[in-house]
Design an enzyme around this catalytic site. Structure first.
Site, PDB file in Angstrom:
ATOM      1  NE  ARG A  86      -3.488   0.661   3.455  1.00 26.53           N
ATOM      2  CZ  ARG A  86      -3.282   0.555   5.139  1.00 26.53           C
ATOM      3  NH1 ARG A  86      -2.821   1.128   5.387  1.00 26.53           N
ATOM      4  NH2 ARG A  86      -4.044  -0.332   5.046  1.00 26.53           N
ATOM      5  CE1 TYR A  87       0.874   4.219   4.275  1.00 28.80           C
ATOM      6  CE2 TYR A  87       0.934   2.112   5.287  1.00 28.80           C
ATOM      7  CZ  TYR A  87       0.155   3.339   5.039  1.00 28.80           C
ATOM      8  OH  TYR A  87      -0.939   3.926   6.259  1.00 28.80           O
ATOM      9  NE  ARG A  90       4.996   1.799   6.121  1.00 34.66           N
ATOM     10  CZ  ARG A  90       4.875   2.772   5.828  1.00 34.66           C
ATOM     11  NH1 ARG A  90       5.474   3.156   5.131  1.00 34.66           N
ATOM     12  NH2 ARG A  90       3.320   3.243   6.399  1.00 34.66           N
ATOM     13  CB  CYS A  99      -3.623 -15.983  15.443  1.00 35.50           C
ATOM     14  SG  CYS A  99      -3.615 -14.898  14.100  1.00 35.50           S
ATOM     15  CB  CYS A 103      -8.240 -10.573  18.916  1.00 32.25           C
ATOM     16  SG  CYS A 103      -6.860 -10.364  19.422  1.00 32.25           S
ATOM     17  CB  CYS A 106      -9.012 -10.048  13.882  1.00 35.29           C
ATOM     18  SG  CYS A 106      -7.614 -10.352  12.765  1.00 35.29           S
ATOM     19  NE  ARG A 108      -3.814  -8.320   7.452  1.00 31.21           N
ATOM     20  CZ  ARG A 108      -3.591  -8.155   8.018  1.00 31.21           C
ATOM     21  NH1 ARG A 108      -1.742  -8.563   8.650  1.00 31.21           N
ATOM     22  NH2 ARG A 108      -3.047  -7.242   7.046  1.00 31.21           N
ATOM     23  CG  ASP A 267      -8.934  -1.740  11.379  1.00 32.57           C
ATOM     24  OD1 ASP A 267      -8.931  -0.046  11.073  1.00 32.57           O
ATOM     25  OD2 ASP A 267      -7.879  -2.135  12.049  1.00 32.57           O
ATOM     26  CG  ASP A 304      -5.407   0.829   8.104  1.00 32.15           C
ATOM     27  OD1 ASP A 304      -5.344   1.526   7.230  1.00 32.15           O
ATOM     28  OD2 ASP A 304      -4.556   0.590   8.970  1.00 32.15           O
ATOM     29  CE  LYS A 311      -1.125   0.916   9.959  1.00 26.63           C
ATOM     30  NZ  LYS A 311      -1.139  -0.252   8.737  1.00 26.63           N
TER      31      LYS A 311
HETATM   32  C1  LIG Z   1      -0.134  -0.950   8.607  1.00 28.34           C
HETATM   33  C2  LIG Z   1       0.414  -1.305   7.743  1.00 28.34           C
HETATM   34  C3  LIG Z   1       1.618  -1.186   6.859  1.00 28.34           C
HETATM   35  C4  LIG Z   1       2.708  -0.207   7.997  1.00 28.34           C
HETATM   36  O1  LIG Z   1       2.727   0.926   8.640  1.00 28.34           O
HETATM   37  P1  LIG Z   1       3.747   1.886   9.911  1.00 28.34           P
HETATM   38  O2  LIG Z   1       2.961   2.711   9.463  1.00 28.34           O
HETATM   39  O3  LIG Z   1       4.916   1.473   8.349  1.00 28.34           O
HETATM   40  O4  LIG Z   1       3.314   0.812  11.194  1.00 28.34           O
HETATM   41  C5  LIG Z   1       2.321  -1.321   6.172  1.00 28.34           C
HETATM   42  N1  LIG Z   1       1.523  -1.664   5.019  1.00 28.34           N
HETATM   43  C6  LIG Z   1      -0.143  -2.125   5.169  1.00 28.34           C
HETATM   44  C7  LIG Z   1      -1.040  -2.306   3.854  1.00 28.34           C
HETATM   45  C8  LIG Z   1       0.318  -1.663   6.908  1.00 28.34           C
HETATM   46  O5  LIG Z   1      -2.405  -1.411   6.782  1.00 28.34           O
END
Ligand SMILES: *Cc1c(COP(=O)(O)O)cnc(C)c1O
Length: 347
Positions: A86-87, A90, A99, A103, A106, A108, A267, A304, A311
């Site tokens: 998404r970003y 990362r 798991c 939870c 959750c 997910r 969420d 989120d 987020k």
């Molecule tokens: C939460 C999340 C992250 C990590 O986000 P950080 O703000 O770096 O902790 C990365 N990718 C996705 C898709 C997420 O949901």
């Protein structure tokens, strides 16, 4: 051994006459507790904050219109199985979808606890190929499911594969095992995390009672191996919607060398409305910690944004533009506003 619905009835954590209706919940959303977590529950307390997190409840059958099967749009951002990108810098890598505990809130919950829990070897190698092919990926967040349920051999193979990708600098593992099944953090598991690159572990804890001596031992095995440990928590009605509980939770974590990283606003997962509070209430709760509690104990309160928009911090803000250009009004922890820069006293 994971406890299911029948085990919960046997242990007096669920009334026998309720098992049938709860089976309907369990058909929709997986149920499991560990012995450690079940042992923390006070069966005499109908509002027990540990039971609220793990013991299924018929409220979960009520789905409100704003809730969704994929509240933060993992699917939309999944280019290949096992990856969420998404970003730019990362990705999430999800090698396993089981798991140690499920939870009840959750996000997910629709993905985890089914038959095909392990990503196939082909899918895993496809996911690693995706990371290799994308030099902008600086950090890989290994999540799931719970990656600490993998055997040390499998987890170690993933860490080594990531270690060998030159552009990956940071490996972050998200897990509830050190809290929910601390004895599983054995030396072989810790050794599997050894790498030249930075390996971080992020644990999930929501109530100070989860921080037992056994948990402290498990976290100690990670930190003594040089692994920085952070935590994430979810702000939950009936679990930790109280400044004193949040304070005890964050102080307990920091005293175990765990840095509270995120406090998540819950969420919009299906059947979780009974856990949610308003953002204003969340801001009031997190604001109550500012000033009186060490800065080490202050996570960012984040949302989120539904639909996969990312987020963002949604905590109280303390600075607002002042009456004059370049001037700000900044609120101190007690609520008094001050001009910044301060008024010219010689004036
Ligand atoms: C939460 C999340 C992250 C990590 O986000 P950080 O703000 O770096 O902790 C990365 N990718 C996705 C898709 C997420 O949901």
């Amino acid at each position: 051994m994971a406890l299911d619905l029948e085990d919960l009835a046997t242990r007096g954590l669920v009334a026998p006459e309720r098992v049938d209706e709860l089976r309907r919940v369990a058909e929709n959303f997986a149920v499991a507790l560990t012995d450690d977590v079940a042992g923390l529950i006070d069966p005499a307390d109908p509002a027990d904050p540990i039971a609220a997190q793990f013991v299924p409840h018929t409220d979960e059958l009520t789905v409100s219109p704003e809730e969704s099967r994929d509240p933060i749009a993992d699917e939309r951002w999944s280019p290949v199985p096992g990856i969420v990108h998404r970003y730019p810098d990362r990705v999430l890598l999800k090698p396993i979808l089981v798991c140690p505990v499920y939870c009840r809130f959750c996000f997910r919950r629709e993905q985890v606890g089914h038959e095909d829990a392990l990503v196939s070897p082909e899918e895993l190698s496809g996911a690693l190929d995706y990371i290799r092919a994308h030099p902008e990926i600086w950090e890989v967040i290994v999540t799931g499911g719970d990656p600490f349920l993998l055997s040390p051999r499998r987890l170690g193979a993933i860490v080594q594969a990531l270690e060998a990708i030159p552009h990956v600098a940071v490996i972050r593992i998200h897990t509830r095992v050190p809290i929910a099944d601390p004895r599983r953090v054995r030396p072989a598991l810790v050794t599997a995390l050894a790498a030249e690159k930075a390996v971080y572990v992020v644990v999930h804890a929501n109530h100070p009672r989860e921080l037992t001596d056994t948990v402290r031992g498990a976290i100690g095995r990670l930190t003594r191996a040089g692994i920085p440990v952070l935590s994430q928590s979810v702000l939950l009605r009936g679990v930790n919607d109280d400044p004193a509980v949040l304070e005890a939770l964050f102080r307990g974590l920091v005293a175990m060398r765990v840095k509270p990283y995120y406090l998540h606003h819950p969420d919009l997962a299906r059947g979780t409305a009974h856990f949610r509070l308003g953002i204003e209430e969340g801001q009031r709760l997190i604001g109550a910690l500012r000033g009186g509690v060490s800065g080490l104990c202050q996570p960012s309160y984040v949302l989120d944004i539904p639909g996969g928009h990312g987020k963002v911090p949604i905590g109280p803000h303390y600075a607002t533009p002042g009456p004059a250009p370049e001037q700000w009004l900044v609120e101190d922890p007690a609520g008094t506003r001050h001009r910044y820069p301060p008024a010219d006293e010689t004036g």
